[in-house]
Design a protein around this motif. Structure first.
Motif, short mmCIF file in Angstrom:
data_model
loop_
_atom_site.label_atom_id
_atom_site.label_comp_id
_atom_site.label_asym_id
_atom_site.label_seq_id
_atom_site.Cartn_x
_atom_site.Cartn_y
_atom_site.Cartn_z
N UNK A 11 0.85 -1.19 0.00
CA UNK A 11 0.00 0.00 0.00
C UNK A 11 0.89 1.24 0.00
N UNK A 12 0.53 2.19 -0.85
CA UNK A 12 1.36 3.40 -0.98
C UNK A 12 0.53 4.63 -0.67
N UNK A 13 1.13 5.53 0.11
CA UNK A 13 0.52 6.85 0.28
C UNK A 13 1.32 7.81 -0.59
N UNK A 14 0.61 8.42 -1.53
CA UNK A 14 1.30 9.27 -2.50
C UNK A 14 1.86 10.52 -1.84
N UNK A 15 1.02 11.16 -1.02
CA UNK A 15 1.54 12.27 -0.22
C UNK A 15 0.72 12.40 1.05
N UNK A 16 1.25 13.13 2.05
CA UNK A 16 0.54 13.22 3.32
C UNK A 16 -0.88 13.75 3.10
N UNK A 17 -1.84 13.17 3.81
CA UNK A 17 -3.22 13.62 3.68
C UNK A 17 -4.05 12.70 2.79
N UNK A 18 -3.41 11.97 1.89
CA UNK A 18 -4.15 11.06 1.02
C UNK A 18 -4.22 9.67 1.67
N UNK A 19 -5.23 8.91 1.25
CA UNK A 19 -5.36 7.55 1.77
C UNK A 19 -4.28 6.65 1.17
N UNK A 20 -3.92 5.60 1.91
CA UNK A 20 -3.04 4.58 1.35
C UNK A 20 -3.82 3.79 0.30
N UNK A 21 -3.15 3.51 -0.80
CA UNK A 21 -3.81 2.83 -1.90
C UNK A 21 -3.09 1.52 -2.20
N UNK A 22 -3.87 0.49 -2.44
CA UNK A 22 -3.25 -0.80 -2.77
C UNK A 22 -2.53 -0.70 -4.11
N UNK A 23 -1.24 -1.08 -4.13
CA UNK A 23 -0.47 -0.94 -5.36
C UNK A 23 -0.25 -2.29 -6.05
N UNK A 24 -0.30 -3.37 -5.27
CA UNK A 24 0.02 -4.69 -5.84
C UNK A 24 0.67 -5.52 -4.76
N UNK A 25 1.41 -6.53 -5.17
CA UNK A 25 2.06 -7.35 -4.15
C UNK A 25 3.55 -7.46 -4.43
N UNK A 42 7.91 -0.51 -6.37
CA UNK A 42 6.76 0.38 -6.62
C UNK A 42 7.05 1.87 -6.50
N UNK A 43 8.21 2.26 -6.01
CA UNK A 43 8.43 3.72 -5.83
C UNK A 43 9.72 4.21 -6.48
N UNK A 44 10.13 3.55 -7.58
CA UNK A 44 11.36 4.00 -8.23
C UNK A 44 11.20 5.35 -8.92
N UNK A 45 9.95 5.75 -9.18
CA UNK A 45 9.72 7.00 -9.89
C UNK A 45 9.03 8.04 -8.99
N UNK A 46 9.34 7.97 -7.71
CA UNK A 46 8.79 8.95 -6.79
C UNK A 46 7.29 8.82 -6.59
N UNK A 47 6.78 7.57 -6.63
CA UNK A 47 5.33 7.37 -6.53
C UNK A 47 4.78 7.52 -5.12
N UNK A 48 5.63 7.59 -4.11
CA UNK A 48 5.06 7.62 -2.77
C UNK A 48 5.97 8.25 -1.73
N UNK A 49 5.34 8.60 -0.60
CA UNK A 49 6.08 9.12 0.55
C UNK A 49 5.94 8.20 1.76
N UNK A 50 5.06 7.22 1.69
CA UNK A 50 4.92 6.27 2.79
C UNK A 50 4.47 4.93 2.23
N UNK A 51 4.86 3.88 2.91
CA UNK A 51 4.62 2.51 2.41
C UNK A 51 4.14 1.61 3.54
N UNK A 52 3.21 0.73 3.22
CA UNK A 52 2.87 -0.37 4.12
C UNK A 52 3.07 -1.67 3.37
N UNK A 53 3.52 -2.69 4.07
CA UNK A 53 3.40 -4.04 3.53
C UNK A 53 2.69 -4.91 4.57
#
Lengths: 94, 309, 250
Positions: A11-25, A42-53
């Protein structure tokens, strides 16, 4: 077959304030490896600022057989939507 | 027909997406596993012909670009393996099928990359052909595959441009460079066109896949689109497409071409291409030489992880 | 083409640039050879960071030298004895333990060096150091996690990691034989040694690995362009195209 290699949901949060979104596995043998693998996959191109696994096996979902029982009763309750109600013209802020 | 089968048929008919937990015909599942794992293996084996020039890239820029591109291919292989996993096959099983020869990958990667110009030709023609195919697959009926294709197409948009940039440098460079560029085009042109697979009439899996909307456009249709786009790009480079019969047909609006050498195609598919053995051996060696690393990671996790499996 | 570096600051910086470049090249060799795909991507990422870092540093060096040469000239046209990387990073990828051990020993060292470069008088160097420190921090986390997994994983992984550490430590001593240039451009060279020793000792001890007493090798200093035999092979592969086609533009 080799054991120990587990699947994790990412799950990736694109920037603070947005919901975490399922990106894949992703795969990983342990937590640290899983989050690093998710970062590199999943974040080689700056896609997120926070991550959950989360271990995939920890995800609980509605059984296919029960899906109508779970979801259909929610479809006809029109009074739960704002558009159901009639408000006289001229009344604002409702 | 039970309600699940009806629901599946409705999804296909209405152009909606099938999701992993939906009911699906066993053959739909098997077809997808075959196609998606083959797609994934192609990304992974495709790292090797480019990796062949990675250490010899002639500038800091080209070195970084090529490494980033190969890295994307590994990433795209992983996305696709994940898609296949949602259909009930594990990565280990797919790996074993690759090693045993049961699973195939795109034949194009069984050709050697002989000069630096091949990095241009591979990016321009091989990635170009793959992109035409993948753009079409964004509309495939299996949800995870479709989403994977959307992500992959977005990331791969630089791959073909990277290849063409090298072709420009080479085609407009020294006479030796131009010669290398022409030679690369000569060697990769026909194999790239055959990447789209056999003609529609000879394609074993095509019609059912089209009916299930796994495939959205036919092999010949996609191939023609690629040819129509690519011939003018070759003309811009001042290079000659290695087919005397390539010319624009005013009636159809498409480029005509000579028949392809399908004997060679099937021979390479069946394991007798110039590098089939090398590609598989390389993959197996990396896997087997590092068994101890994976065992260590598993042992360490077993000792330290607190999450209950 | 005379690519001899004249300026003292450039002479110091090229040690760092060459070290990044050569380590980047070694890591790139791992592409499609890792223990699994995820690790291929991880090592490629670190390699890309190192190439990017080297390129930026070469740009600064070219500006200081002001003789019209480009970073690509420095990378592709210098000979063995004109390269000034630490010998540690040119050591080959014998197995995955070597890759990780080499990375870890390098990361601690370079992390401290770039921290000290935050105090540089050269604002471009400061800017680069700020960016680079984040990359090294990540690489350090990654390599240290693997030291732990391999050190504490299985008997075999522990033995392989121990062997890699034993070998690579032979090449470390020269790093801390600081000369006047190092002392001019680093704010605390003794600090580099101390930080490095403390971290290596603590990490090895925590991972069931030994730091053995190693007899110093009779070896000449990397600062004078001395190398192990590996460098020539690495350069001959890396420099092949620009050397074979000197008039071509790439």
């Amino acid at each position: 077959m080799e054991s120990g290699d587990k699947v994790w949901e990412v799950f990736i949060q694109k920037k603070p304030g947005l919901a975490f979104k399922h990106a894949g596995s992703c795969h990983g043998y342990d937590k640290k490896m899983a989050i690093q693998n998710a970062r590199d996959l999943y974040t080689r191109r700056g896609e997120g600022r926070a991550l959950w696994v989360v271990p995939s096996e920890a995800i609980v979902s509605v059984p296919l057989d029960d899906s109508e029982a779970f979801f259909d009763p929610g479809v006809d309750k029109v009074y739960r939507h704002a558009t159901f109600y009639k408000i006289p013209d001229g009344v604002d802020h409702l | 027909m039970d309600k699940f089968e009806k629901a599946f048929n409705d999804i296909i008919e209405k152009d909606l997406k099938v999701e992993p937990r939906d009911w699906m015909p066993e053959k739909y599942r098997k077809t997808l596993i075959r196609q998606v794992s083959q797609h994934a293996h192609s990304e992974i084996i495709g790292m090797q012909p480019e990796g062949n020039w990675l250490l010899r890239a002639p500038s800091l820029r080209s070195k970084q670009v090529l490494l980033a591109k190969i890295q994307d291919e590994a990433g795209h292989g992983l996305y696709l393996y994940s898609v296949a996993e949602t259909l009930g096959i594990t990565r280990q099983e797919m790996n074993a099928q690759l090693h045993s020869g049961k699973a195939k990958y795109s034949s194009i990667f069984n050709y050697p990359t002989l000069t630096w110009a091949d990095m241009g030709a591979v990016g321009w023609l091989v990635d170009g052909a793959a992109i035409v195919n993948q753009v079409s697959l964004q509309r495939t009926s299996y949800g995870p595959y479709s989403r994977g294709m959307v992500r992959i197409c977005k990331e791969e948009s630089f791959h073909q441009r990277q290849g063409y940039e090298i072709m420009v440098q080479m085609a407009f460079g020294t006479p030796e460079q131009k010669e290398m560029a022409q030679d690369a085009l000569n060697r990769f042109w026909e194999p790239a066109l055959m990447m789209f697979g056999p003609h529609d009439a000879d394609s074993a899996h095509s019609s059912q896949s089209m009916a299930w909307k796994i495939k959205r456009e036919s092999n010949d249709h996609l191939r023609q689109r690629f040819i129509d786009r690519t011939v003018p790009q070759a003309e811009f480079l001042g290079l000659t497409v290695p087919d005397v019969n390539i010319k624009l047909n005013k009636e159809t609006g498409h480029y005509d071409h000579s028949p392809f050498n399908w004997d060679e195609f099937w021979n390479v598919v069946n394991g007798n291409g110039p590098c089939n053995q090398e590609r598989l051996d390389h993959h197996k060696k990396a896997h087997h030489d590092n068994t101890w690393v994976r065992e260590a990671a598993a042992a360490f996790a077993a000792k330290t992880e607190t999450i209950v499996a | 083409m005379d690519l001899t570096i004249q300026n003292n600051e450039a002479k110091f910086l090229i040690r760092l640039a060459d070290t990044s470049l050569i380590l980047g090249q070694r890591l790139a060799e791992m592409c499609s050879n890792g223990p699994f795909l995820e690790e291929d991507i991880a090592l490629s990422n670190i390699s890309l960071d190192l190439f990017g870092r080297a390129e930026e540093m070469y740009k600064i060096i070219c500006e200081i030298e002001g003789n019209g040469y480009t970073p690509d000239d420095l990378v592709f046209r210098r000979n063995e004895r004109e390269y000034f990387n630490i010998k540690l990073v040119e050591q080959p990828n014998e197995d995955f333990a070597w890759v990780i051990a080499r990375q870890f020993l390098h990361d601690i060292y370079s992390q401290e060096v770039y921290k000290q470069l935050l105090n540089s008088d050269n604002s471009e160097v400061v800017g680069l150091a700020q960016k680079v420190l984040k990359e090294i921090r990540y690489s350090y986390i990654h390599s240290k996690d693997w030291i732990e997994r391999l050190g504490l994983g299985t008997e075999e992984s522990n033995a392989r990691m121990q062997k890699a550490i034993d070998h690579l430590l032979k090449y470390v001593e020269e790093i801390f034989a600081f000369d006047e240039l190092d002392k001019t451009y680093l704010s605390d060279t003794d600090g580099v040694t101390t930080v490095w020793n403390n971290d290596v000792n603590a990490t090895l001890a925590a991972c069931n690995l030994q730091r053995k007493e190693i007899m110093p090798l009779t070896m000449r200093d990397y600062r004078d362009g001395f190398h192990s035999e590996h460098i020539g092979h690495l350069l001959s592969i890396m420099q092949y195209l620009p050397r074979a086609y000197p008039d071509a533009k790439w």
